[in-house]
Design an enzyme around this catalytic site. Structure first.
Site, PDB file in Angstrom:
ATOM      1  N   ARG A 216     -33.419  10.546   0.624  1.00 30.17           N
ATOM      2  CA  ARG A 216     -32.459  10.000  -0.088  1.00 30.17           C
ATOM      3  C   ARG A 216     -33.056   8.882  -1.086  1.00 30.17           C
ATOM      4  O   ARG A 216     -32.631   8.882  -2.308  1.00 30.17           O
ATOM      5  CB  ARG A 216     -31.222   9.516   0.547  1.00 30.17           C
ATOM      6  N   PHE A 238     -24.548  21.130   0.053  1.00 26.29           N
ATOM      7  CA  PHE A 238     -24.410  20.723   1.508  1.00 26.29           C
ATOM      8  C   PHE A 238     -24.309  19.323   1.501  1.00 26.29           C
ATOM      9  O   PHE A 238     -25.234  18.578   2.268  1.00 26.29           O
ATOM     10  CB  PHE A 238     -25.669  21.404   2.533  1.00 26.29           C
ATOM     11  N   ASP A 260     -19.609  20.962  -0.529  1.00 26.63           N
ATOM     12  CA  ASP A 260     -19.710  20.905   0.883  1.00 26.63           C
ATOM     13  C   ASP A 260     -18.369  21.996   1.383  1.00 26.63           C
ATOM     14  O   ASP A 260     -17.290  21.943   0.765  1.00 26.63           O
ATOM     15  CB  ASP A 260     -19.581  19.735   1.755  1.00 26.63           C
ATOM     16  N   ASP A 309     -29.745  21.116   1.127  1.00 25.43           N
ATOM     17  CA  ASP A 309     -29.988  20.539   2.625  1.00 25.43           C
ATOM     18  C   ASP A 309     -29.087  21.358   3.498  1.00 25.43           C
ATOM     19  O   ASP A 309     -28.385  20.649   3.927  1.00 25.43           O
ATOM     20  CB  ASP A 309     -29.812  19.069   2.224  1.00 25.43           C
ATOM     21  N   CYS A 349     -33.817  22.524   8.242  1.00 27.43           N
ATOM     22  CA  CYS A 349     -33.906  21.694   9.570  1.00 27.43           C
ATOM     23  C   CYS A 349     -33.745  22.674  10.815  1.00 27.43           C
ATOM     24  O   CYS A 349     -33.334  22.448  11.569  1.00 27.43           O
ATOM     25  CB  CYS A 349     -32.479  20.899   9.574  1.00 27.43           C
TER      26      CYS A 349
HETATM   27  N1  SAH Z   1     -27.503  16.364   2.950  1.00 23.42           N
HETATM   28  C1  SAH Z   1     -26.337  15.831   3.958  1.00 23.42           C
HETATM   29  C2  SAH Z   1     -26.338  16.673   5.174  1.00 23.42           C
HETATM   30  C3  SAH Z   1     -26.225  18.215   5.044  1.00 23.42           C
HETATM   31  S1  SAH Z   1     -25.880  18.863   6.557  1.00 23.42           S
HETATM   32  C4  SAH Z   1     -26.842  14.445   4.303  1.00 23.42           C
HETATM   33  O1  SAH Z   1     -27.623  13.864   3.482  1.00 23.42           O
HETATM   34  O2  SAH Z   1     -25.834  13.553   4.732  1.00 23.42           O
HETATM   35  C5  SAH Z   1     -25.010  20.272   6.117  1.00 23.42           C
HETATM   36  C6  SAH Z   1     -23.658  20.239   5.649  1.00 23.42           C
HETATM   37  O3  SAH Z   1     -23.653  21.859   5.131  1.00 23.42           O
HETATM   38  C7  SAH Z   1     -22.510  20.007   6.269  1.00 23.42           C
HETATM   39  O4  SAH Z   1     -21.810  18.925   5.992  1.00 23.42           O
HETATM   40  C8  SAH Z   1     -21.698  21.331   6.346  1.00 23.42           C
HETATM   41  O5  SAH Z   1     -20.322  20.984   6.411  1.00 23.42           O
HETATM   42  C9  SAH Z   1     -22.058  21.892   5.311  1.00 23.42           C
HETATM   43  N2  SAH Z   1     -21.893  23.510   5.168  1.00 23.42           N
HETATM   44  C10 SAH Z   1     -22.405  24.320   6.152  1.00 23.42           C
HETATM   45  N3  SAH Z   1     -22.257  25.430   5.755  1.00 23.42           N
HETATM   46  C11 SAH Z   1     -21.857  25.492   4.468  1.00 23.42           C
HETATM   47  C12 SAH Z   1     -21.455  26.408   3.403  1.00 23.42           C
HETATM   48  N4  SAH Z   1     -21.756  27.728   3.790  1.00 23.42           N
HETATM   49  N5  SAH Z   1     -20.757  26.020   2.311  1.00 23.42           N
HETATM   50  C13 SAH Z   1     -20.982  24.758   2.022  1.00 23.42           C
HETATM   51  N6  SAH Z   1     -21.220  23.723   3.152  1.00 23.42           N
HETATM   52  C14 SAH Z   1     -21.768  24.135   4.124  1.00 23.42           C
END
Ligand code: SAH
Length: 405
Positions: A216, A238, A260, A309, A349
């Site tokens: 970040r 995400f 998200d 992500d 991840c």
């Molecule tokens: N980049 C974020 C962490 C991402 S974690 C940070 O820096 O804090 C992954 C995220 O993807 C979660 O919030 C989850 O709600 C979301 N997610 C999972 N599958 C998804 C999909 N198909 N479409 C949209 N969001 C999704």
């Protein structure tokens, strides 16, 4: 009760001698009674001492090794190990932040990678959040919480053992207070220059994705370095509670689109923007990223920077092929949406996908997109998420910062 003895099959001691912390059922010749979760001594087929760890017959990983020395695993041992891991973080933390920061957030204990299998402890300002992933840790969690409370100043230690992997150990989800006070609805942490509200009781994982902190910051840095002349459009896929988006906004002259699936996460993302009084245009879209991307390509949308992500697609080797298709699809769409000269910060991840394989998948997506790209940097978690050199499985987060033409 005397300590159990696990005797390995002939020729199966090599990984133990190389300090890999797991012993699978297939390597075991005989197991002399121990209660599930109790300490066992591991010996070679001819009775030589190899290691000591905790035992769970229900799990495929029957022993997780705690020490390769012939030493007792008593309360004093746990205290020494917890102290060593905690002290390593405070040193790093003081170096990074120029003094102790009461709102600091970082991983304090990173399980196998801190030679404490099955135990995760994250610090969020005044609170610690503990995750017990195995029976061996679950049985000792109250003792561990008491030791932690004596080592670091904390208002409370909260348990977030609500993860699926516990099922493999015969354990159910458990959450609640282990020591001290219950944390408030939101704990405000400080990451680089932004304040972030974290819900440690209901948020994902222990509340926040601490592993992405350096990336970040990297995003902020290259926006300030590369985009200070024009307006910069950032797509934060995400987004969770908006972490990458907050850092992008902090750079100034930015429009961020956060996507998200979780409405609660997006709501908190909006509160985080308000909390930091950040200027810039922000959108919050509750959508499935895959669907959003297909539509955005049809609409010919273009972004200067895309952060991608996603959650873990593969939990084991059997899921790798399907996961690879998911990553390829995602990255292909991202390439199509990036302005020439723009950037893609893309992550996986999944522990089962190696950095090499991830790079190959992204290459496959690039080839199909007909674009050109350069690797500017290989990305990974911060130093508070160390990876034990003897435990390659610990390197779960990998990413690439690409310039795309
Ligand atoms: N980049 C974020 C962490 C991402 S974690 C940070 O820096 O804090 C992954 C995220 O993807 C979660 O919030 C989850 O709600 C979301 N997610 C999972 N599958 C998804 C999909 N198909 N479409 C949209 N969001 C999704």
């Amino acid at each position: 009760m005397s300590e159990g003895i696990i005797t390995l099959k002939k020729g199966r001691e090599k990984p133990i001698l190389q300090q890999h912390p797991w012993i699978f059922s297939g390597a075991i010749a005989s197991a002399q009674a121990a209660d599930p979760g109790d300490i066992v001594t591991v010996v070679s087929h001819d009775g030589r001492f190899l290691a000591r760890g905790y035992w769970n017959q229900k799990s495929q990983i029957q022993v997780r090794i705690l020490t390769w020395q012939d030493e007792p695993i008593d309360e004093d041992w746990w205290r020494r190990m917890l102290k060593r891991a905690a002290e390593a973080r405070s040193l790093q933390h003081v170096t990074f932040e120029q003094g102790d920061n009461p709102q600091a957030a970082y991983r304090m204990i990173n399980a196998e990678n801190d030679f404490l299998p099955g135990l995760i402890v994250d610090r969020y300002a005044d609170w610690l959040v503990l995750q017990a992933l195995t029976l061996g840790i679950d049985k000792r969690k109250h003792m561990l919480a008491d030791i932690l409370a004596s080592l670091v100043k904390a208002s409370g230690i909260y348990e977030r053992s609500d993860v699926d992997v516990r099922g493999k150990e015969g354990l159910k989800s458990e959450t609640g207070i282990l020591w001290g006070e219950i944390p408030p609805e939101h704990i405000v942490i400080h990451e680089h220059f932004v304040q972030i509200k974290v819900d440690v009781r209901n948020g994902h994982k222990t509340g926040f994705y601490l592993d992405q902190a350096p990336n970040r910051h990297r995003l902020y840095n290259f926006i300030t370095e590369d985009f200070d002349e024009g307006f910069c459009q950032v797509l934060n896929l995400f987004s969770y509670t908006g972490g990458f988006g907050l850092h992008a906004l902090g750079a100034g002259g930015v429009r961020v689109v956060n996507i998200d699936a979780s409405m609660e996460a997006l709501k908190l993302a909006e509160e985080n923007v308000a909390l930091n009084q950040l200027q810039g245009e922000v959108e919050y879209l509750q959508a499935d990223v895959f669907e959003y991307l297909r539509d955005a390509v049809e609409r010919n949308e273009q972004f200067d920077i895309i952060v991608c992500d996603p959650p873990k697609f593969a939990s084991n080797k059997q899921q790798v092929e399907r996961a690879a298709r998911g990553y390829k699809d995602l990255n292909l769409h991202c390439f199509k949406l990036i302005k020439p000269g723009g950037y893609l910060m893309t992550f996986s991840c999944s522990g089962a996908i190696s950095p090499d394989l991830f790079q190959k998948i992204v290459f496959g997506a690039l080839a199909d997109s007909g674009r050109q790209a350069q690797i500017i940097q290989h990305l990974g978690p911060g130093g508070d998420h160390p990876v034990a050199l003897t435990f390659p499985e610990g390197a779960y987060l990998k990413g690439l910062l690409l310039r795309v033409y």
